[in-house]
Design a protein around this motif. Structure first.
Motif, PDB file in Angstrom:
ATOM      1  N   GLU B 502       0.822  -1.223   0.000  1.00  0.00           N
ATOM      2  CA  GLU B 502       0.000   0.000   0.000  1.00  0.00           C
ATOM      3  C   GLU B 502       0.853   1.268   0.000  1.00  0.00           C
ATOM      4  O   GLU B 502       0.466   2.279  -0.584  1.00  0.00           O
ATOM      5  N   MET B 503       2.019   1.214   0.632  1.00  0.00           N
ATOM      6  CA  MET B 503       2.911   2.375   0.572  1.00  0.00           C
ATOM      7  C   MET B 503       3.362   2.651  -0.870  1.00  0.00           C
ATOM      8  O   MET B 503       3.369   3.790  -1.322  1.00  0.00           O
ATOM      9  N   CYS B 504       3.778   1.593  -1.552  1.00  0.00           N
ATOM     10  CA  CYS B 504       4.236   1.779  -2.939  1.00  0.00           C
ATOM     11  C   CYS B 504       3.093   2.335  -3.792  1.00  0.00           C
ATOM     12  O   CYS B 504       3.289   3.269  -4.587  1.00  0.00           O
ATOM     13  N   ASN B 505       1.909   1.746  -3.637  1.00  0.00           N
ATOM     14  CA  ASN B 505       0.765   2.216  -4.416  1.00  0.00           C
ATOM     15  C   ASN B 505       0.442   3.678  -4.107  1.00  0.00           C
ATOM     16  O   ASN B 505       0.200   4.486  -5.016  1.00  0.00           O
ATOM     17  N   ALA B 506       0.460   4.015  -2.814  1.00  0.00           N
ATOM     18  CA  ALA B 506       0.082   5.374  -2.410  1.00  0.00           C
ATOM     19  C   ALA B 506       1.148   6.398  -2.823  1.00  0.00           C
ATOM     20  O   ALA B 506       0.847   7.555  -3.114  1.00  0.00           O
ATOM     21  N   ARG B 507       2.370   5.963  -2.878  1.00  0.00           N
ATOM     22  CA  ARG B 507       3.439   6.891  -3.291  1.00  0.00           C
ATOM     23  C   ARG B 507       3.275   7.271  -4.765  1.00  0.00           C
ATOM     24  O   ARG B 507       3.432   8.433  -5.137  1.00  0.00           O
ATOM     25  N   TYR B 512      -1.274  -1.844  -7.710  1.00  0.00           N
ATOM     26  CA  TYR B 512      -0.708  -3.171  -7.897  1.00  0.00           C
ATOM     27  C   TYR B 512      -1.010  -4.071  -6.703  1.00  0.00           C
ATOM     28  O   TYR B 512      -1.078  -3.610  -5.559  1.00  0.00           O
ATOM     29  N   SER B 513      -1.142  -5.356  -6.985  1.00  0.00           N
ATOM     30  CA  SER B 513      -1.331  -6.349  -5.926  1.00  0.00           C
ATOM     31  C   SER B 513       0.035  -6.812  -5.422  1.00  0.00           C
ATOM     32  O   SER B 513       1.072  -6.532  -6.032  1.00  0.00           O
ATOM     33  N   ALA B 514       0.002  -7.556  -4.325  1.00  0.00           N
ATOM     34  CA  ALA B 514       1.254  -8.130  -3.813  1.00  0.00           C
ATOM     35  C   ALA B 514       1.925  -8.968  -4.896  1.00  0.00           C
ATOM     36  O   ALA B 514       3.140  -8.914  -5.081  1.00  0.00           O
ATOM     37  N   ASP B 515       1.116  -9.731  -5.638  1.00  0.00           N
ATOM     38  CA  ASP B 515       1.756 -10.567  -6.653  1.00  0.00           C
ATOM     39  C   ASP B 515       2.332  -9.731  -7.799  1.00  0.00           C
ATOM     40  O   ASP B 515       3.341 -10.112  -8.390  1.00  0.00           O
ATOM     41  N   ASP B 516       1.695  -8.606  -8.109  1.00  0.00           N
ATOM     42  CA  ASP B 516       2.301  -7.713  -9.112  1.00  0.00           C
ATOM     43  C   ASP B 516       3.698  -7.291  -8.649  1.00  0.00           C
ATOM     44  O   ASP B 516       4.636  -7.210  -9.451  1.00  0.00           O
ATOM     45  N   TYR B 517       3.819  -7.021  -7.356  1.00  0.00           N
ATOM     46  CA  TYR B 517       5.137  -6.620  -6.858  1.00  0.00           C
ATOM     47  C   TYR B 517       6.124  -7.786  -6.871  1.00  0.00           C
ATOM     48  O   TYR B 517       7.309  -7.599  -7.125  1.00  0.00           O
ATOM     49  N   MET B 518       5.633  -8.988  -6.604  1.00  0.00           N
ATOM     50  CA  MET B 518       6.521 -10.150  -6.711  1.00  0.00           C
ATOM     51  C   MET B 518       7.013 -10.308  -8.152  1.00  0.00           C
ATOM     52  O   MET B 518       8.125 -10.755  -8.390  1.00  0.00           O
TER      53      MET B 518
END
Lengths: 571, 571
Positions: B502-507, B512-518
Motif C-alpha cells: 500500500e505504501m508503494c501504491n500510495a506513493r 498493484y497487488s502483492a503478486d504484481d510486486y513479486m
C-alpha cells in the motif's frame, strides 16, 4: 594396456579399459577426463584424474611420433586440458605397450612418491629424498639411481606447491629436462596427488606389432619425405628453431610487446632465431637438435652461455617472446636463464612471462628490467607471496593488481601472436576448449607463413573457417602422438597426410579414410566442449580490450563478432 | 531524476531516462547494468557502469526505507552485482528526487575526484587532498568542509588499488562510516573510475510528493506495527544486533569453523551478541542503534574498547563469524578491530575473513592467531603482495595457495551459515545471481529462526522451493529501499506486507497487488540471469567439498543435486 594408480591407498592396478580401446593421445586423455571426472570437481580434489597417455603411433618408430598427452581438469582454467609434450618418454611407453596411466585420489601423507615403469609393470615407491627439489636436481638424482637412459617426467617446487602454472618437466634424448607438459597446471595436479616423478625404462620391451608392417614402413617414408621436402620443416625450424618466428612476427606487426600494447618490438632481432643460432654456433651449443626419437624436424637446441656452459634447451619462440618483447627485454642470454628457471622450478614459461608482463603494467617492475625478472622467478621458486601470485598465472596476477589489460582466455595466457594482427589465431584463442592456446589451431600457418594457402592476417575474412578446420585436424594429430609440426608440411604436401592415414591403418589393421580420421578430431572437440559446458566455463571470446584498443603499427582491432566466432563450433 | 557522470571527459548530465522510470533499488541498478554494460566488458574497463540508485520508497520517511543499491559488473565475481547499503545517504538522495547516478568511463589522470550532490545538482571536482587516505580519514576530512550532516560514501586505499574485495563505506546518522556496500568489489569499480567520494547534502530539498499521502501514512503504520510486534525485529536484533546469531548457529551445528571444517566453535559465546551487548553496556557503547533514518529495528551499535574509545560500529554477525569461528579466534575486541580495519581500508569483512581462513588452511598463519590477522589486515592496507592476495578475495587466495577447500560460489566467499547444515541457504548460495550471498534468499528464516514456518535445516525437503520464493521476494524488497530485515516480520505478520504494497501504491498512484510486486522480483532475477549467462559465468553449484565431506556435529553433506537446484530458477 592401462594402469590405474590410486594415490590414496597406493595401489597399482593393471586394466584393459575396453571403453578406451583404439584411442590415443588427446582423444584418449580427454575421453578419460570427460568420463571419469565430475566437471564440478576441484582440480586439486580427489576426483580429478591425471592421465599420461601415448598416441596411436607411439613406439612405432614413425617419424616425429614421440609426443605424449597429459590430461586432467586444469587448475588454471577450470576446463578439460591436455598438455602435449615431446621428449623421450612417449616412445618408451609406446614400446612398453602402455596406452595410459591414470592417477587418481589424494595422498594421505606428504611424502612424495615416485612411479617406476618398466616391462615388469609399475611400482609406486616413497621418494622423500626428492621432496623440495627442483626439476634439474630431481633429474640428476634419478639419473644416479636409474641411469640416463630412463625417461623422466617430474615436477619442481612449483608443482609441489600446486601453483596453477606448474608444468611437468620431461627429459629429452640426452636426459636433460628440456621438454615440458607446460600449459594448464598439469604439474599442480601431479603435486596435489603427491606424485613427484615418473621414471620409464623400456629395456627389454617387446617389439611393437603391426597389422601390415610393410605398408607401415612405406607410409612412414611418405611422411618423412614430406617433412624433408618442405622448407619450413627441413630448413627454417631445423636451422633456427621456432625462434625464427620472432623477426617474422615483428615484421608482421603482430609481436605482442610490453603486455600487448604494441605489435612491434625494437629489440626483436636481438631475441630472435638468427641471434639464437649464431650464439649456439659460436659457443659450442647445438641447433637442429631432435627432442624425441625419430624426429626429422629437429627444431630444438642446446643453448650455452658465453662461458660455454649449458643454460637451457628447447628454447622456443614463445619463451623468447614471453620474456623478450612482452617484457621489453632484448638480452637473449638473460631470457635463456629465465627459461632455465621456469624449467627448473617447473612453471609454464608462456604463462609466467605473460603474468610478469601484467605485473609490469601494474608497476611491480619496470619494462626491460631483466635482473628484476630473474629475481621474481627466484621468488616464485621460493614461494614468496609475490612469487605465488606470478605462479598462479596471468589472470590471477591481473586480479590481484587490478589490471584490466589481462591477455587471457579462459584464464590461460595468450601466447606470442597478437590476435588483432593474426586474426586466425585469435579465433583459435577465443574458441578452443583449451583456453588461449596457439597450438590448438595454428592459423599462423596460413596467416603468416603462407603454408596451406594464404589468408590476410589483418582481415576477418575466412579466419573462422581456417581456425575451425585446423582445430579439427589438430585434435586428430594430437591423438596420434605425432608432433604438430608435421602439419606445416602436410598442409602443402598431400602425400604427407596420406602417410599418416596409412600408418595408422597399417598399425591397427584399420581401413579408415582421411575424413574418418578427421572425425576423430571432431569427436575430441565434442568431448572437450561437453566437459567445459558442464563445468560452466566462461564464454568463447577474447578480452574486451582487443576489441577496444587498436594495435600499432597496423592500427587493427579484433573485429570478429561473438556470433561469427560461434561458427568455429559448426563442424 | 537521473544523472550521468562521465569520468573520461568529466561531464555531469541530467537525464530523464524514461526507460528506467518507475524502477528503484536493485531492479533499477540491475536493469542499468544489464542495459548499458557489455557482459564481456572488463569490470575495470571503460564500459562498466557504477550505478548509485535509490529505492521506490527512499526519502518518504517509510519505516526502514533507508537503503540504497550500488550496481556494476563485479570485479570479484564477473557477474552482475548489486550491493545494498544502509546509512544516511539513501534517504537524502530520495529527498533530492534522485533515482540514480550512473558513473561511466575511465579517468585520464590519477587525481581522485569528489562528487558533491545537493539541491542545485551534482558537481564533480578534483580532490587530490583525499588521495591515499583510508575511509575514516577521508570522512573526517570531508566533515571539515561539508559538516557532519552531509552523507558520505567513499573508498579507502583498497578501492584505490582496485582490490576485488573493496567496498564503499557510507556514513551512518552520526556521520561515522560504519555502513558498507560491502560485497562484490563495488569499491574497486569506484576506484577504477577515479571517484574517491560522494557527498550528499539534502538541505532545502523539496518535500517528497505522494499520490495519496493519507493512504501512505496509514500503510506505513501497518509496517511499523508489524516490526514493533515481531520478537525478532523488536527484541532480538534490537538488543543484541545480528550477532545474536552466533550462539544460535553454533547451537544448530551450522557455524562454519576453521575454514568450514566444523559446524561448532568452542569459542562461539565469547564472540556472540550476548557478549557484544554486555561489552557495549559496560563500556558506554550503544546497542539498539539505527543506521538510517526511520529505522525501527535498530540492529546496529557503537562498539567501544575497554578504554571507552569507539572501535567500530555496524558490527554484524557475519563479521563476528568471519574473523571469529572461521579463523578460530575467540576475542571479540580483537575481532572488533578487524572489523574496524576492514571498514577503514575499505574491504568486505566477509570476503576478507574467509580469504584469511583459506590462507590459514594453507599455513600462512596459525588458527586463532589474532595478532597475525591484524598484521595481515595492515599488509592489505599497505598493498604488500600478501595483502593484495587477501584483498583479491577467497577464490584468488585459494588459487594462489593451491587450496582445495575454497568456500566460494561464483568466486564470492560463502558467509556464516554452513550450507550443509542450513540447506535452504545453501540453495541460495548456489543459485543466486550474486555469487554466494545469504541476503539474496535468507532461508535461515525458516531453517533456523522458525520465521515464516519451519523447515528442517538438515534435510533437503522443501529447501529449493523455500529459497526460490525468498529470492523472488528479496529481489522485490531490495527494489523498494526497505531494509531486508522487514522480511523477518512480514513473513509472520501479513499486514506488514500489506503495508509495503500500500505504501508503494500510495506513493506513485499505482494499483498493484502483492503478486504484481513479486513480479518485479521475478523480473529482477530474469535480468540478472540474462546478464550472467551472456557473461559466461560459472554454473550454479556449491564447491564439491560440501558434497564430499560431512560436517560435524550432524555429519551432513550438501545433498541437493544440481538437477534439483535448477528448479530454483523455475518461477
Amino acid at each position: 594396456m592401462f594402469y590405474r594408480i590410486n594415490m590414496t591407498d597406493l595401489t597399482v592396478t593393471k586394466a584393459d579399459c575396453p571403453e578406451y580401446q583404439g584411442m590415443g593421445g588427446r582423444a584418449l586423455s580427454s575421453r578419460i577426463v570427460k568420463t571419469e571426472v565430475d566437471p564440478n570437481e576441484h582440480p586439486l580434489g580427489p576426483g580429478n584424474r591425471l592421465a599420461f597417455v601415448t598416441g596411436l603411433l607411439s613406439g612405432t618408430g614413425a617419424p616425429n611420433a614421440g609426443r605424449m598427452s597429459v590430461g586432467a581438469k586444469s587448475p588454471l582454467t577450470g576446463t578439460i586440458k591436455e598438455s602435449n609434450v615431446g621428449g623421450a618418454m612417449g616412445h618408451k611407453l609406446g614400446r612398453l605397450g602402455i596406452s595410459g596411466i591414470i592417477v587418481e585420489g589424494l595422498p594421505q601423507s606428504d611424502v612424495p612418491y615416485l612411479m617406476h615403469v618398466d616391462k615388469e609393470g609399475i611400482k609406486l615407491m616413497e621418494a622423500p629424498q626428492l621432496k623440495g627439489l627442483n626439476i634439474y636436481d630431481t633429474v640428476a638424482k634419478l639419473h644416479e639411481t636409474y641411469g640416463k637412459k630412463a625417461a623422466i617426467g617430474c615436477i619442481g617446487t612449483a608443482g609441489e606447491r600446486k601453483m596453477a602454472s606448474a608444468c611437468i618437466g620431461f627429459t629429452d634424448m640426452e636426459g636433460e629436462p628440456t621438454r615440458q607438459a607446460g600449459r594448464g597446471g598439469m604439474g599442480a595436479v601431479m603435486g596435489s596427488k603427491g606424485l613427484k616423478a615418473l621414471v620409464v625404462d623400456d629395456a627389454g620391451a617387446p617389439l611393437v606389432t603391426f597389422a601390415d608392417e610393410a605398408a607401415f614402413r612405406t607410409a612412414a617414408k611418405k611422411l618423412s619425405k614430406a617433412l624433408l621436402e618442405h622448407p619450413v620443416t627441413s630448413k627454417a625450424l631445423t636451422t633456427y628453431g621456432t625462434a625464427v618466428l620472432v623477426n617474422i612476427l615483428n615484421e608482421a606487426g603482430a609481436l605482442p610487446t610490453r603486455n600487448f600494447s604494441n605489435g612491434r618490438f625494437e629489440g626483436a632481432d636481438k631475441t630472435g632465431g638468427e641471434t639464437l643460432e649464431a650464439n649456439c654456433r659460436e659457443r659450442g651449443g647445438k641447433t637442429g637438435h631432435g627432442c624425441s626419437p625419430g624426429c626429422v624436424i629437429r627444431c630444438s637446441q642446446i643453448y650455452k652461455g658465453k662461458d660455454g656452459e649449458m643454460i637451457t634447451g628447447g628454447f622456443e619462440y614463445e619463451t623468447c617472446w614471453a620474456f623478450g618483447a612482452d617484457l621489453g627485454i632484448d638480452d637473449l642470454d638473460q631470457i635463456a636463464w629465465m627459461n632455465r628457471w621456469c624449467d627448473d622450478y617447473g612453471v609454464d614459461s608462456i604463462e609466467t612471462g605473460v603474468a610478469i608482463g601484467v605485473a609490469m603494467e601494474a608497476g611491480v617492475l619496470q619494462w626491460g628490467d631483466s635482473a628484476g625478472v630473474i629475481e621474481l622467478l627466484h621468488a616464485l621458486g621460493q614461494g614468496t607471496p609475490l612469487g605465488r601470485i606470478i605462479g598462479a598465472g596471468a589472470a590471477v596476477t591481473g586480479q590481484v593488481y587490478g589490471v584490466r589489460h589481462v591477455p587471457v582466455v579462459k584464464k590461460q595466457a595468450i601466447p606470442a601472436y597478437d590476435p588483432r594482427a593474426v586474426k586466425g589465431v585469435g579465433v583459435t584463442y577465443a574458441t578452443t576448449t583449451m583456453g588461449a592456446d596457439h597450438t590448438a589451431g595454428y592459423s599462423v600457418t596460413s596467416n603468416i607463413l603462407g603454408v596451406g594457402g594464404k589468408t590476410d592476417p589483418l582481415l576477418k575474412d575466412g579466419q573462422v573457417e581456417l581456425s575451425k578446420n585446423l582445430q579439427v585436424a589438430t585434435a586428430f594429430i594430437d591423438s596420434t602422438g605425432l608432433c604438430l609440426f608435421v602439419a606445416l608440411a602436410i598442409l602443402d604436401i598431400p602425400s604427407g597426410l596420406e602417410g599418416i592415414v596409412e600408418m595408422c591403418n597399417a598399425r591397427y589393421g584399420w581401413n579408415y579414410s582421411a575424413d574418418d580420421y578427421m572425425e576423430i578430431g571432431r569427436q575430441v572437440l565434442r568431448d572437450e566442449r561437453a566437459f567445459n559446458e558442464a563445468a560452466g566455463v566462461e564464454t568463447d571470446d577474447l578480452p574486451e580490450f582487443f576489441r577496444q584498443e587498436a594495435l600499432s603499427p597496423h592500427e587493427v582491432v579484433f573485429d570478429i563478432s561473438r556470433e561469427e566466432l560461434k561458427k568455429a563450433h559448426e563442424f
